[in-house]
Write a protein that holds these residues in place. Structure first.
Motif, short mmCIF file in Angstrom:
data_model
loop_
_atom_site.label_atom_id
_atom_site.label_comp_id
_atom_site.label_asym_id
_atom_site.label_seq_id
_atom_site.Cartn_x
_atom_site.Cartn_y
_atom_site.Cartn_z
N VAL A 1 80.55 105.30 42.01
CA VAL A 1 79.18 105.51 41.74
C VAL A 1 78.95 105.71 40.43
CG1 VAL A 1 77.19 107.11 42.07
CG2 VAL A 1 78.73 106.51 44.00
N ASN A 2 79.89 106.42 39.76
CA ASN A 2 79.55 106.68 38.23
C ASN A 2 79.85 105.22 37.33
OD1 ASN A 2 79.50 108.10 35.62
ND2 ASN A 2 81.46 108.20 35.45
N ALA A 3 80.83 104.72 37.70
CA ALA A 3 81.18 103.30 37.10
C ALA A 3 79.96 102.35 37.34
CB ALA A 3 82.37 102.68 37.70
N GLY A 4 79.38 102.38 38.67
CA GLY A 4 78.47 101.39 39.09
C GLY A 4 76.89 101.80 38.02
N ASN A 5 76.87 102.87 37.94
CA ASN A 5 75.55 103.43 37.08
C ASN A 5 75.89 103.08 35.74
OD1 ASN A 5 74.08 104.47 39.37
ND2 ASN A 5 75.13 106.72 39.22
N THR A 6 77.22 103.38 35.03
CA THR A 6 77.32 102.91 33.63
C THR A 6 77.04 101.45 33.62
OG1 THR A 6 78.91 104.90 33.77
CG2 THR A 6 78.94 103.32 31.99
N MET A 7 77.81 100.66 34.44
CA MET A 7 77.68 99.16 34.28
C MET A 7 76.18 98.60 34.29
SD MET A 7 79.67 96.59 33.57
CE MET A 7 81.34 97.22 33.96
N LYS A 8 75.59 99.36 35.29
CA LYS A 8 73.81 98.96 35.43
C LYS A 8 73.35 99.27 34.05
CE LYS A 8 69.71 99.81 37.82
NZ LYS A 8 68.86 100.47 38.90
N SER A 9 73.72 100.44 33.27
CA SER A 9 73.21 100.78 31.98
C SER A 9 73.45 99.94 30.84
CB SER A 9 73.41 102.25 31.69
OG SER A 9 73.14 103.23 32.43
N ALA A 10 74.84 99.50 31.11
CA ALA A 10 75.32 98.49 30.24
C ALA A 10 74.45 97.05 30.03
CB ALA A 10 76.78 98.15 30.25
N GLN A 11 74.45 96.67 31.46
CA GLN A 11 73.47 95.44 31.78
C GLN A 11 72.11 95.54 30.93
OE1 GLN A 11 73.63 94.14 35.88
NE2 GLN A 11 71.47 93.26 35.82
N GLU A 12 71.48 96.83 31.12
CA GLU A 12 70.19 97.02 30.71
C GLU A 12 70.24 96.98 29.07
OE1 GLU A 12 69.18 100.97 32.16
OE2 GLU A 12 68.56 99.88 34.34
N VAL A 13 71.20 97.35 28.43
CA VAL A 13 71.35 97.13 26.98
C VAL A 13 71.33 95.88 26.90
CG1 VAL A 13 72.81 97.38 25.17
CG2 VAL A 13 72.34 99.36 26.68
N CYS A 14 72.24 94.89 27.39
CA CYS A 14 72.36 93.60 27.14
C CYS A 14 70.91 92.85 27.40
CB CYS A 14 73.47 92.75 28.18
SG CYS A 14 74.89 93.49 28.06
N GLN A 15 70.43 93.30 28.41
CA GLN A 15 68.91 92.74 28.88
C GLN A 15 68.09 93.03 27.66
OE1 GLN A 15 67.42 93.91 32.80
NE2 GLN A 15 66.44 92.11 32.99
N ARG A 16 68.26 94.09 27.23
CA ARG A 16 67.08 94.55 26.14
C ARG A 16 67.29 93.56 24.84
NH1 ARG A 16 68.50 99.64 25.54
NH2 ARG A 16 69.70 99.54 23.38
N PHE A 17 68.59 93.11 24.70
CA PHE A 17 68.92 92.06 23.48
C PHE A 17 68.54 90.71 23.87
CE2 PHE A 17 71.64 95.55 22.03
CZ PHE A 17 71.30 95.71 20.74
N GLN A 18 68.63 90.30 25.27
CA GLN A 18 67.91 89.19 25.44
C GLN A 18 66.48 89.12 25.55
OE1 GLN A 18 69.70 89.56 29.54
NE2 GLN A 18 70.81 87.47 29.19
N ILE A 19 65.94 90.09 25.84
CA ILE A 19 64.32 89.98 25.92
C ILE A 19 63.89 90.07 24.41
CG2 ILE A 19 62.18 91.40 26.21
CD1 ILE A 19 63.70 92.65 28.61
N ALA A 20 64.51 90.82 23.58
CA ALA A 20 64.06 90.94 22.05
C ALA A 20 64.26 89.70 21.42
CB ALA A 20 64.91 91.95 21.42
N THR A 21 65.33 89.10 21.78
CA THR A 21 65.65 87.80 20.92
C THR A 21 64.79 86.45 21.66
OG1 THR A 21 67.45 87.29 22.25
CG2 THR A 21 67.78 88.44 20.21
N ASP A 22 64.21 86.65 22.79
CA ASP A 22 63.30 85.78 23.16
C ASP A 22 61.96 85.58 22.62
OD1 ASP A 22 64.85 85.01 25.19
OD2 ASP A 22 64.03 86.20 26.96
#
Length: 550
Positions: A76-97
């Motif tokens: 569960v902890n790994a899943g939540n952490t990976m989800k947070s990492a995905q959100e960090v990546c997505q933030r840069f995707q949105i910003a660079t769009d």
């Protein structure tokens, strides 16, 4: 922004994939691979909210830990952490769009690669954690989205080869890992399943996948070790052809616990006592994550199995049953199996009784990705006969399970080990013939015929091996329980024919094994081996029409 100014900007550490960020991540990865797990996480943790690579690798380390411990809290902890990492990546995707500068374009590409990797790892955790159909569908969607992103990135990099900037090697390494992993994995699926996946947009080319993984493994990038591990897994576990990547990875990493993983399969080419020393050294290398020891225990168990040292093999099966959560049913079955190989009057370690252990195997049944592991199902089926008030003992349960894990291929280059196995089987056959006939007698005889055939094949006694496999096939209508024996006997006989150059006969046997037998133990494993043999024949022959019945 010019390339020159972007280089300066990157070096100041203000970008999520700057030189400073990636150097820190490489250092953290080296710490992890050299057994300094806490130090690795400590180095990554301060920047997991601002750097996509820090976030991804931090989450990846936790996911590795979860995979090893198999503890629900860790998953569960790994899943939540990976989800947070995905959100960090997505933030840069949105910003660079919203911008179209050179720096932003490169950052978007890095963000896409990291995002695709997060999706893939989250899907793996979903399959591991949840058993309901909705979760499977969500996991499947993540896998497909990851695949499409990798495919798009790969196409973009090929068509824009001149668009390179700092740290481009890490982007290429990430895409090589994703494209290589998908292509190699998909290429090994049976044709019928592959057609369904192709309809859903997937495709797999084995040679291209291997070349991409090789490119990723032989350059100094963040994913090089992942690429190397995948290649070694393929060459050792799936083809039993020893690769050279063990000796080409960077020297600072070779004292790592991962060296144990890289040694898996190398037992084939070395003297067993040398393998034992290396795996024992792997256990001594670190004490922080005990779960890494379990990989070594597993290999040590098989090392002693190949040498027919049942007590030592039992010792490592006992360690696994007490410490590992991955497959307790399998470990308890192996404990019982090793004890059953001892002489009837010989003292049992810890006073344990194999009959009681066999009877307990089914109580440890578990599900991974909604299904029980095939080896657990096999162990539970084999152990059922011990539930009777007067159980009929299994003749060679260790060697039968060894076949399921391709152990006879592992010892094919070691004649003294094969000879030891053959003598064990000859003695078991003599005991079986001297025992009263029962409902399991024919099945047990056929088990011994199949395994003897493998030993004789290893010793190049081709005619004798062929006779053994044919005995199993000719007993088809008399077999009551172990229906896996006939398709596997046909498979092994076809391998003999392939080695002899009798390709047409081999194809006929493979097609028969593939189409005439269903719903037997370890069917997927057998079908994958059949598919691999047919693929090899297809690659070696110019007459494609011979394989069209598939």
């Amino acid at each position: 922004m010019t390339l020159s100014s972007f280089l300066t900007y990157s070096c100041q550490g203000k970008c999520s994939f700057s030189l400073v960020c990636l150097e820190e991540c490489m250092e953290a990865l080296d710490l992890f691979l050299n057994n300094h797990f806490s130090e690795s996480l400590d180095k990554l943790r301060p920047r997991v909210k601002e750097s996509m690579y820090h976030a991804l690798i931090y989450a990846t380390v936790l996911e590795m830990q979860a995979m090893m411990t198999f503890q629900q809290d860790d998953i569960v902890n790994a899943g939540n952490t990976m989800k947070s990492a995905q959100e960090v990546c997505q933030r840069f995707q949105i910003a660079t769009d919203r911008v179209c500068g050179f720096a932003e374009q490169l950052q978007a590409l890095h963000a896409d690669a990291c995002y695709a990797e997060c999706l893939l790892q989250r899907a793996a955790l979903t399959f591991l954690q949840d058993e309901n159909m909705v979760s499977f569908i969500k996991g499947g969607i993540k896998v497909r989205n990851s695949y499409l992103i990798y495919k798009e990135l790969h196409t973009f990099l090929q068509s824009n080869s001149s668009l390179q900037g700092p740290n481009h090697i890490h982007l290429e390494g990430g895409v090589s890992f994703g494209i290589g992993a998908f292509n190699l994995t998909l290429s090994m699926f049976p044709p019928r399943l592959l057609k369904v996946l192709e309809f859903a947009g997937f495709s797999g080319d084995k040679e291209y996948g291997l070349s991409q993984l090789n490119d990723g493994a032989t350059t100094n990038n963040l994913r090089s070790m992942l690429c190397a591990l995948l290649l070694l897994c393929y060459y050792t576990f799936l083809t039993f052809i020893l690769g050279t990547l063990l000796f080409t990875t960077r020297k600072p990493r070779m004292r790592s616990v991962w060296a144990c993983g890289l040694l898996v399969g190398c037992t084939v080419m070395m003297i067993c006592h040398q393998a034992v020393v290396l795996f024992e050294d792997g256990c001594k290398a670190q004490q922080q994550w005990k779960q890494f020891h379990h990989m070594c225990y597993w290999e040590l168990m098989w090392c002693f199995t190949y040498k027919c040292v049942w007590r030592m093999a039992y010792f490592y099966a006992d360690l696994l049953s007490n410490e590992s959560r991955w497959s307790k049913a399998m470990y308890v079955y192996m404990k019982a199996a090793y004890l059953s190989m001892l002489a009837p009057g010989e003292a049992r370690p810890f006073g344990e009784d194999e009959v009681e252990l066999f009877r307990r195997v089914s109580t440890f049944k578990q599900k991974i990705a909604g299904k029980s592991p095939p080896t657990e199902k096999f162990a539970i089926r084999k152990a059922r006969r011990y539930k009777a008030s007067c159980p009929v003992r299994l003749p060679v349960p260790v060697l039968e399970m060894m076949y399921m894990w391709n152990g006879f291929s592992m010892i094919s280059k070691r004649p003294e080990l094969t000879e030891g196995m053959l003598q064990t089987l000859v003695e078991a056959e003599r005991t079986l013939l001297e025992s009263p006939v029962n409902e399991y007698s024919m099945d047990d005889r056929c088990v011994i015929h199949l395994l003897k055939g493998l030993c004789l094949k290893n010793q190049r006694h081709i005619q004798a091996a062929e006779e053994c496999f044919n005995k199993v096939y000719n007993s088809e209508k008399k077999i009551k329980f172990d229906h896996y024996l006939v398709p596997n006997a046909l498979l092994e006989l076809s391998v003999v024919y392939i080695d002899m150059g009798r390709k047409e006969e081999a194809i006929k046997l493979l097609v028969k094994a593939k189409t005439n037998y269903k719903e037997y133990s370890m069917e997927s494993r057998t079908q994958f081996r059949i598919h691999a043999a047919l693929s090899k024949l297809k690659a070696d022959t110019s007459d494609q029409d011979e394989i069209t019945p598939l």
